[in-house]
Design an enzyme around this catalytic site. Sequence first.
Site, short mmCIF file in Angstrom:
data_model
loop_
_atom_site.label_atom_id
_atom_site.label_comp_id
_atom_site.label_asym_id
_atom_site.label_seq_id
_atom_site.Cartn_x
_atom_site.Cartn_y
_atom_site.Cartn_z
N GLU A 80 0.86 -1.19 0.00
CA GLU A 80 0.00 0.00 0.00
C GLU A 80 0.90 1.24 0.00
O GLU A 80 1.79 1.37 0.84
CB GLU A 80 -0.90 -0.02 1.24
CG GLU A 80 -1.89 1.11 1.24
CD GLU A 80 -3.19 0.77 1.99
OE1 GLU A 80 -3.61 -0.40 1.99
OE2 GLU A 80 -3.76 1.70 2.57
N GLU A 135 -11.09 4.10 8.86
CA GLU A 135 -11.19 3.74 7.44
C GLU A 135 -11.66 2.30 7.25
O GLU A 135 -11.08 1.53 6.49
CB GLU A 135 -9.84 3.98 6.74
CG GLU A 135 -9.39 5.43 6.85
CD GLU A 135 -8.10 5.76 6.12
OE1 GLU A 135 -7.27 4.85 5.92
OE2 GLU A 135 -7.93 6.93 5.75
N ASP A 195 -3.45 14.00 7.18
CA ASP A 195 -2.91 12.80 6.55
C ASP A 195 -1.70 13.11 5.66
O ASP A 195 -1.81 13.05 4.43
CB ASP A 195 -4.03 12.14 5.71
CG ASP A 195 -3.71 10.71 5.34
OD1 ASP A 195 -2.71 10.18 5.82
OD2 ASP A 195 -4.49 10.13 4.55
N GLU A 199 3.46 9.48 -0.37
CA GLU A 199 2.16 9.18 -0.99
C GLU A 199 1.51 10.42 -1.61
O GLU A 199 0.96 10.35 -2.71
CB GLU A 199 1.26 8.60 0.10
CG GLU A 199 -0.18 8.45 -0.29
CD GLU A 199 -1.05 8.01 0.88
OE1 GLU A 199 -0.52 7.70 1.96
OE2 GLU A 199 -2.27 7.98 0.71
N TRP A 243 -14.74 12.60 3.40
CA TRP A 243 -13.37 12.38 3.85
C TRP A 243 -12.83 13.52 4.71
O TRP A 243 -11.80 13.37 5.38
CB TRP A 243 -12.44 12.16 2.64
CG TRP A 243 -12.69 10.84 1.99
CD1 TRP A 243 -13.45 10.59 0.89
CD2 TRP A 243 -12.21 9.56 2.43
NE1 TRP A 243 -13.47 9.25 0.61
CE2 TRP A 243 -12.72 8.59 1.54
CE3 TRP A 243 -11.41 9.13 3.50
CZ2 TRP A 243 -12.45 7.22 1.68
CZ3 TRP A 243 -11.14 7.77 3.63
CH2 TRP A 243 -11.65 6.84 2.74
C1 GCU Z 1 -3.83 7.18 4.24
C2 GCU Z 1 -3.49 6.25 3.13
C3 GCU Z 1 -4.04 4.88 3.34
C4 GCU Z 1 -3.63 4.37 4.71
C5 GCU Z 1 -4.03 5.36 5.76
C6 GCU Z 1 -3.47 5.01 7.12
O1 GCU Z 1 -5.19 7.47 4.23
O2 GCU Z 1 -3.97 6.76 1.93
O3 GCU Z 1 -3.54 4.05 2.34
O4 GCU Z 1 -4.20 3.13 4.96
O5 GCU Z 1 -3.50 6.62 5.45
O6 GCU Z 1 -2.51 5.64 7.51
O7 GCU Z 1 -3.98 4.13 7.79
#
Ligand code: GCU
Length: 835
Positions: free
Chosen positions: A174, A296, A375, A403, A552
């Site tokens: 990821e 999430e 984030d 990212e 979001w």
């Molecule tokens: C961000 C990221 C995700 C990740 C999340 C996290 O949102 O895009 O891929 O899972 O952070 O830190 O848990």
Amino acid sequence: MRLFFTTLLFLVSHAIAEDGSQGWLRYAPVPNAPGPESVPSAIIALNATQSSPVFTAGEELQRGIEGILGKRLHLSATAGQSHSAIVVGTVDAYTNAYGDLKEAEDLETDGFFLSATLDKVVIVGQNERGALYGAFEYLSQLAQNNVTCEPLVYNPQAPIRWTNEWDNMDGSIERGYAGPSLFFRDGFVVDNTTRVAEYARLLASIRINGMIVNNVNANATLLSDRNVEGLGRLADAMRPYGVQLGISLNFASPNQTLGTFDPLDPKVDAWWANITNQIYNKVPDMAGYLVKANSEGQPGPLTYNRTLSDGANMFARAVNPHGGVVMFRAFVYDNHISPVNWTNDRANAQLEFFQHLDGNFDDNVVVQIKFGPIDFQVREPASPLFGSLRNTSTAIEVQITPEYLGQNCHLVYLAPQWKEILEFDMRSDNHSSKVKDIITGERFKRPLGGYAGVSGVGSNTTWLGSHIAMSNLYAFGRLAWDASLGSEAILQDWIRLTFGSNQDVLDTITDMSMKSWPAYENYSGNLGVQTLTDILYTHFGPNPASQDNNGWGQWTRADNVSIGMDRTVKNGTGNAGQYPPEIAQIYENLEQTPDNLLLWFHHVPYTQRLKSGKTVIQHFYDAHYEGAATAQTFVKQWKSLEGKIDKERFEHVLFRQTFQAGHSLVWRDSINQFYHNLSAIPDEAKRVGNHPYRIEAESMSLDGYKPYAVNPFHTASGYAAIVTTSNTTIGIATANVTFTTGMYDVAVNYYDLIGGKAKYQLEIGNRTVGRWTGDLEDKLGHAPSIYLDGHSATRITFQGVEVSQGERVRITGQADGIEPAPIDYISFLPPGIVD
Ligand code: GCU
């Protein structure tokens, strides 16, 4: 003789492939090094057990000195004559063999003592790992031709210095941009752990002592017998480097067997105790667990109306008998909040979820807090949670894998960003409360704390997909050990170790890197509005509209007259009031809020004047032009190093810098077009929407091509591009050159989608200027796109092309797969112009 020797070393070093696999541990010969006589003639490593970091230290010293000075030292584990030797070991082993060492009493856990004279080098660690750190420190000094003569004690500032790997069981990573996982494949732990060990070696050299090997979005199948066995294998590969393995857990793991995962159910508690014992059976030195709960879509204790501390403490009880630690993430928020309510704010979530639990966490729990409240955006204030948990140990979480900051296809040296947060003073109780002192445990007198860096390394030989991005991994380790170091000083150590000590190389990469975060911020999101990347898709290219009108909570609140989140207590979400009073007062107040966080805390008209005197909107326009212009200079700067860097890495970085230069223009134009369109306020410099050097593809004569309205509209010049009329068609677009006869750089902006490799040819008159293939997906690691958008938009430039007025320019595109050979525009750029 000496000259011959040095030349020979030079040639040998250049014969070695510079594929990046050695990172900063290349041990290349050092020009003008003092010569082999500058080191003792033998190494004594006071531990003969192969899995011991002291044994590793002995081997590493032998390998490093042979590379740097061309001298292979005799290595033994017998505590013989220490005269003319490099002795490495723990305090206990050293004092047993050679008697007391007075500096030993100053050593803290993982610390070491290093004393290097011509005929004797003493490297003594408080523990085995510390001894290895000392060996790496000595080698780093030798490799930089800068051995410190003064005997020194080195101690870490924080006990927890871990990477977080977001590797999935299927082998994907990821937010990773460097190929598949080193740890997992097809649902299982890999058999071959060679690269795991090599990675641990790199980490040990920057004094990282722990690694969470799987994604925070964890899969319960990690806990199967076969995988627990596999974890043992991974830990075995890492142990010689003193890097302890840890894992992320899925909170609901017991559900399949027990039908519940309620943390207060004794059955669930027993289930975790049992599986934890099984894991410790295979990994006796496991560092601990990392948990993402109720975030999430991940399960957590809130499902059962239990608190987050109930959840964290359940794991804490399980690992406590084994000395393990639980890193419990503060990244808990509701991703379905209503944008309609102007007092809703995702940035408030962490404090709301955690503050009232302060003091309820077991002593072996550390709350792991992302550096900012949202984030990993290009600029955020420090998370207010750092200032308010006084009876809870905390750690900072940063992303090494960028990212939201160009995914290693853009150069962004991150240490200055991390430093800004670490040095930020929360002024808790009106006292100095720098984030760096809170997370070490010093400020609130906590026993634990430290650093978690989301790494993103993959199987690519460069580890991160880009040689030049490795400065971020290096800097993370260095700062986690000592946050007072300067980001430029760290960078320069990394440059010397990675590329050698040539002054031009040092100056150039320093300059590029130090300018890179401001440049990226300039051409992405300014004034604290966030990165403005597409948060609903790949987080790579621009899409400011994606921030708003969804659950979001990364809102910019941009409309046609104003922009920014009102986070004041007075009128807004109250977020400013989450900070200790001295800071709250600054953020509450429009005049006192620094410009670079203005839109984070305040909703203002585009015509609001900044401290610089510019309006917000003009600042947007100017910053985007400045940032993209800086990105163009990186290409020139890098090219100036040709011949001073090996060809392999020179070409690799040049390719990426060229890509960044093109993509920074995509960013510039896209963001500027978007806000220009929204606000209807013209650019004082008349650049936005005015591109005199371009021929829009949709305005050319088309055969086999058709116009295409790109979405988001602002990711195409003139809002439109062309695509072939079918996926098997060859399209031809022609136009007459109206520019005056002369020499131009001819740039073609096109879209490179995943799912096809279209072929292109550019001709002017009857000359072929160039041919290329839309295959960036094979060459760049960023998250790909299947659309024409800000992620796939890119540029190819042909330099120094002679063009006559009236000549025909013709571009031919052959569609492939789902890639319809899309073209946005062609630019004819006179010398010195970039557009
Ligand atoms: C961000 C990221 C995700 C990740 C999340 C996290 O949102 O895009 O891929 O899972 O952070 O830190 O848990």
